[in-house]
Each structure stands twice: as C-alpha cells, then as structure tokens.
Write a protein that holds these residues in place. Structure first.
Motif, mmCIF file in Angstrom:
data_model
loop_
_atom_site.group_PDB
_atom_site.id
_atom_site.type_symbol
_atom_site.label_atom_id
_atom_site.label_comp_id
_atom_site.label_asym_id
_atom_site.label_seq_id
_atom_site.Cartn_x
_atom_site.Cartn_y
_atom_site.Cartn_z
ATOM 1 N N THR A 100 0.858 -1.192 0.000
ATOM 2 C CA THR A 100 0.000 0.000 0.000
ATOM 3 C C THR A 100 0.889 1.235 0.000
ATOM 4 O OG1 THR A 100 -1.719 -1.190 1.213
ATOM 5 C CG2 THR A 100 -1.803 1.220 1.270
ATOM 6 N N PHE A 101 2.007 1.129 0.717
ATOM 7 C CA PHE A 101 2.997 2.209 0.756
ATOM 8 C C PHE A 101 4.188 1.864 -0.132
ATOM 9 C CE2 PHE A 101 0.795 2.447 4.832
ATOM 10 C CZ PHE A 101 0.479 3.794 4.908
ATOM 11 N N ASP A 102 4.737 2.867 -0.777
ATOM 12 C CA ASP A 102 5.990 2.706 -1.514
ATOM 13 C C ASP A 102 7.158 2.843 -0.539
ATOM 14 O OD1 ASP A 102 7.142 2.427 -4.278
ATOM 15 O OD2 ASP A 102 8.153 4.268 -3.670
ATOM 16 N N ALA A 103 7.190 3.944 0.205
ATOM 17 C CA ALA A 103 8.101 4.134 1.342
ATOM 18 C C ALA A 103 9.564 3.873 1.006
ATOM 19 C CB ALA A 103 7.662 3.242 2.502
ATOM 20 N N GLN A 104 10.030 4.396 -0.121
ATOM 21 C CA GLN A 104 11.427 4.188 -0.497
ATOM 22 C C GLN A 104 12.230 5.490 -0.520
ATOM 23 O OE1 GLN A 104 12.349 0.680 -3.262
ATOM 24 N NE2 GLN A 104 10.544 1.591 -4.222
ATOM 25 N N GLY A 105 11.730 6.508 0.174
ATOM 26 C CA GLY A 105 12.422 7.789 0.129
ATOM 27 C C GLY A 105 13.212 8.131 1.364
ATOM 28 N N GLY A 106 13.332 7.208 2.304
ATOM 29 C CA GLY A 106 14.046 7.504 3.541
ATOM 30 C C GLY A 106 15.551 7.386 3.404
ATOM 31 N N ARG A 107 16.243 7.742 4.466
ATOM 32 C CA ARG A 107 17.702 7.733 4.446
ATOM 33 C C ARG A 107 18.282 6.322 4.345
ATOM 34 N NH1 ARG A 107 18.381 12.074 9.418
ATOM 35 N NH2 ARG A 107 17.729 13.923 8.240
ATOM 36 N N TRP A 108 17.466 5.317 4.715
ATOM 37 C CA TRP A 108 17.951 3.931 4.679
ATOM 38 C C TRP A 108 18.006 3.378 3.258
ATOM 39 C CZ3 TRP A 108 13.274 5.708 6.109
ATOM 40 C CH2 TRP A 108 12.194 5.328 5.327
ATOM 41 N N HIS A 109 17.271 4.034 2.316
ATOM 42 C CA HIS A 109 17.200 3.499 0.965
ATOM 43 C C HIS A 109 18.539 3.695 0.259
ATOM 44 C CE1 HIS A 109 15.844 3.099 -3.271
ATOM 45 N NE2 HIS A 109 15.020 2.225 -2.716
ATOM 46 N N PRO A 110 19.013 2.690 -0.506
ATOM 47 C CA PRO A 110 20.340 2.785 -1.137
ATOM 48 C C PRO A 110 20.532 4.048 -1.973
ATOM 49 C CG PRO A 110 19.489 0.557 -1.331
ATOM 50 C CD PRO A 110 18.387 1.381 -0.743
ATOM 51 N N GLY A 111 19.481 4.483 -2.697
ATOM 52 C CA GLY A 111 19.642 5.654 -3.552
ATOM 53 C C GLY A 111 19.593 6.966 -2.800
ATOM 54 N N GLU B 258 11.455 15.500 7.900
ATOM 55 C CA GLU B 258 12.184 14.681 8.865
ATOM 56 C C GLU B 258 11.298 13.572 9.442
ATOM 57 O OE1 GLU B 258 15.402 14.725 9.675
ATOM 58 O OE2 GLU B 258 15.703 16.239 8.128
ATOM 59 N N ASP B 259 9.986 13.849 9.525
ATOM 60 C CA ASP B 259 9.041 12.845 10.022
ATOM 61 C C ASP B 259 8.392 12.106 8.852
ATOM 62 O OD1 ASP B 259 7.794 15.118 9.157
ATOM 63 O OD2 ASP B 259 6.234 15.090 10.710
ATOM 64 N N TYR B 260 9.231 11.668 7.905
ATOM 65 C CA TYR B 260 8.794 11.057 6.648
ATOM 66 C C TYR B 260 7.766 9.951 6.860
ATOM 67 C CZ TYR B 260 9.271 8.150 2.422
ATOM 68 O OH TYR B 260 9.028 7.387 1.319
ATOM 69 N N LEU B 261 8.057 8.983 7.709
ATOM 70 C CA LEU B 261 7.145 7.856 7.905
ATOM 71 C C LEU B 261 5.846 8.293 8.573
ATOM 72 C CD1 LEU B 261 9.660 5.056 8.987
ATOM 73 C CD2 LEU B 261 8.714 5.522 6.717
#
Length: 299
Positions: free
Chosen positions: A68-79, A92-95
């Motif tokens: 349901t969520f893509d959720a690939q924009g955080g600092r943990w993502h490789p890119g 900063e409160d992305y999630l």
C-alpha cells in the motif's frame, strides 16, 4: 452506502461475512487493491480513489494486499533520493507523514476497508526502521470506523455468504503479496498442489494481471459423493505506472515493459444445481449450492 458486510475471526483467520441473504444468482463483490504504492509520484491516485468510491457506493469490502505504501524515500534506501517521494511527504518525520497522509486520503472509505496486509515494502520498513506502517495506518483507519483486520504477507480469508436464512456458504481465499521468481505456469501448479482447500488464490507484486482456472475432481470420504469444482488463481496488478524507458529508475535499468494499472473485483455469485440426490421421505430433489468465482478488472 453503509457497508453490507461484517468482519470477525474464526480462530486466527479473518472472516468477511454478508449477513443478509443474497439468494440464488445473487452476487457479492470484494475490491482487491494490491501494490497501490500510494505515496509514489507514479501512483494513479485518481484511479485508486475512483475504485474506493465504487466500493463505498455498493457497501463492498476492500482488501489492501500489500505494498500500500511505496516508502522508499528515507535515508535507509540505497539511492537516498527524493525523486520517488511526493513533495508533501518530504520531511524529517517522513514515515509519520506517510501514515497521516494515507489515513486522511482513505478516511472516506475506512468503514469498507476489511483487510490490510503487508507487502515487501512494509516489511522492509519494519526491518530497517522498527515501525510497522501497516499496523499504524490500520490504527488510524479504525479511528474513522474501519473494521480492518491486519495480516502478514500471506494467509487465509474466509468469505461467508448467507444464501437463505438457513443456507450459508464459505469460500476459502488464500492471499499472498506475491513473489518475482518463476513463471506463471510453475507458480500456479505449485500453489494448486500446496493449497488444496483454497477456492481462490490471489497474489500481486509482479504487475501481471490474469485469472487461471484449475479444475479438480473431488470426493467426500463421508458420503462417497463425487463432484468437480474449480480453483481460481488471480494475479492483481498495481496502481503505479513505472514504465519510463528514457528514465534512470530501477524499472528502466532493468528494461521492464509497461504493466497494467488498476485493481481487481472479486465476484462471488451463488448458483444452485441438482445432482440427482433425493430428499428423505420425499420426491423432492436436494439442491447443490455452490459459489461461482469471477474476477473483473478494475480499470
């Protein structure tokens, strides 16, 4: 319209029940939404909202089958790139923004969302960030009147239809978010062998869209009655249009082709036939009730 279904559990298994008699040839529908990737700029949010509105209009249940969520924009993502994040979620409160944003978006459909299950993207967030987007979003939806039941990446759902005041039918549905490896034929063959009790097998993840029927010969060890039935395998597409041959995204680098966009309506229609069995002390025939399963594309 007020939802015409109820949710409960039989043991640990979620149950979706339509308490009002549907009658012969009556149909009940379930909206299957897999791989919405709702927060991605590539998600067709307008189409998703249209389908949710259709479910609300007829009081039908909605199943969110993972990612349901893509959720690939955080600092943990490789890119570590914000290219895949809509502007309203860049913070900063992305999630937290993802959870709040989805709860606000889906508030109008909350009473119809019956199940919310995890996909590989939600599981990745759990692993790397120690927070569960699925459960947190479900909590917010419940505050808006949702009967939502959460679950893992795979499991069972029992769909219970009341045909008459005394006749009830249960359709066992097995769901899994889906896997990328293997061809369609090998997946269907393996799932059919692994899931003998399933009347319906629903998956997503791959972007494929198909319905395949596996016919089976059955026998009752109690009565010796022999009959044939069908196991339906459904692959539901997603709402994210990732095709961009000139871009530099992961899909472009992998030379991925265009994929269908949308969801799936699972249709359960009651049918009655006769196989010659007679009622005791009567000339009447004993009806054989069954549910015909169809899948209609939500586009």
């Amino acid at each position: 319209m007020i939802p015409i279904f109820l949710t409960s559990r039989r043991g640990s298994v979620p149950v979706i029940e339509w308490p009002d008699p549907v009658g012969t040839k009556g149909t009940r529908r379930v909206l299957l939404v897999f791989d919405a990737h709702w927060d991605s700029p590539r998600c067709n949010v307008k189409l998703l909202k249209t389908h949710l509105e259709e479910a609300v209009e007829e009081g039908a249940p909605v199943i969110l089958g993972g990612d349901t969520f893509d959720a690939q924009g955080g600092r943990w993502h490789p890119g570590r790139s914000l290219d895949g994040v809509r502007p309203e979620f860049r913070g900063e409160d992305y999630l937290d923004l993802l959870v709040s944003g989805f709860a606000e978006f889906a508030e109008f459909a909350a009473p119809n969302i019956a199940g919310m299950f995890r996909g590989n993207h939600e599981i990745t967030i759990c692993r790397n960030n120690n927070t569960d987007l699925t459960e947190r979003a479900a909590e917010r939806l419940r505050q808006s009147g949702s009967p939502v039941i959460t679950g893992g990446i795979g499991g069972w759902i029992l769909c219970r239809l009341c045909v008459t005041k005394t006749v009830r039918l249960i359709v066992p549905v097995y769901y899994h978010h889906g896997t990328a490896g293997g061809g369609v034929a090998s997946k269907v063959t393996r799932r059919a062998a692994m899931l003998p009790e399933a009347a319906v097998v629903v998956t997503g993840h791959t972007g494929d869209e198909y319905i395949i029927t596996v016919c089976r010969d059955r026998v009752s060890p109690v009565t010796g009655r022999i009959w044939q039935d069908e196991q339906i395998h459904i692959s539901s597409p997603g709402y994210s249009a990732n095709y961009d041959p000139e871009g530099s995204s992961w899909h472009s680098q992998q030379e991925r082709p265009p994929s269908p966009v949308g969801g799936t309506w699972l249709e359960l229609t009651v049918s009655r036939s006769y196989d010659g069995t007679r009622l005791k002390k009567s000339d009447g025939r004993l009806p054989h009730w069954k549910v015909i399963v169809n899948a209609r594309r939500a586009k």
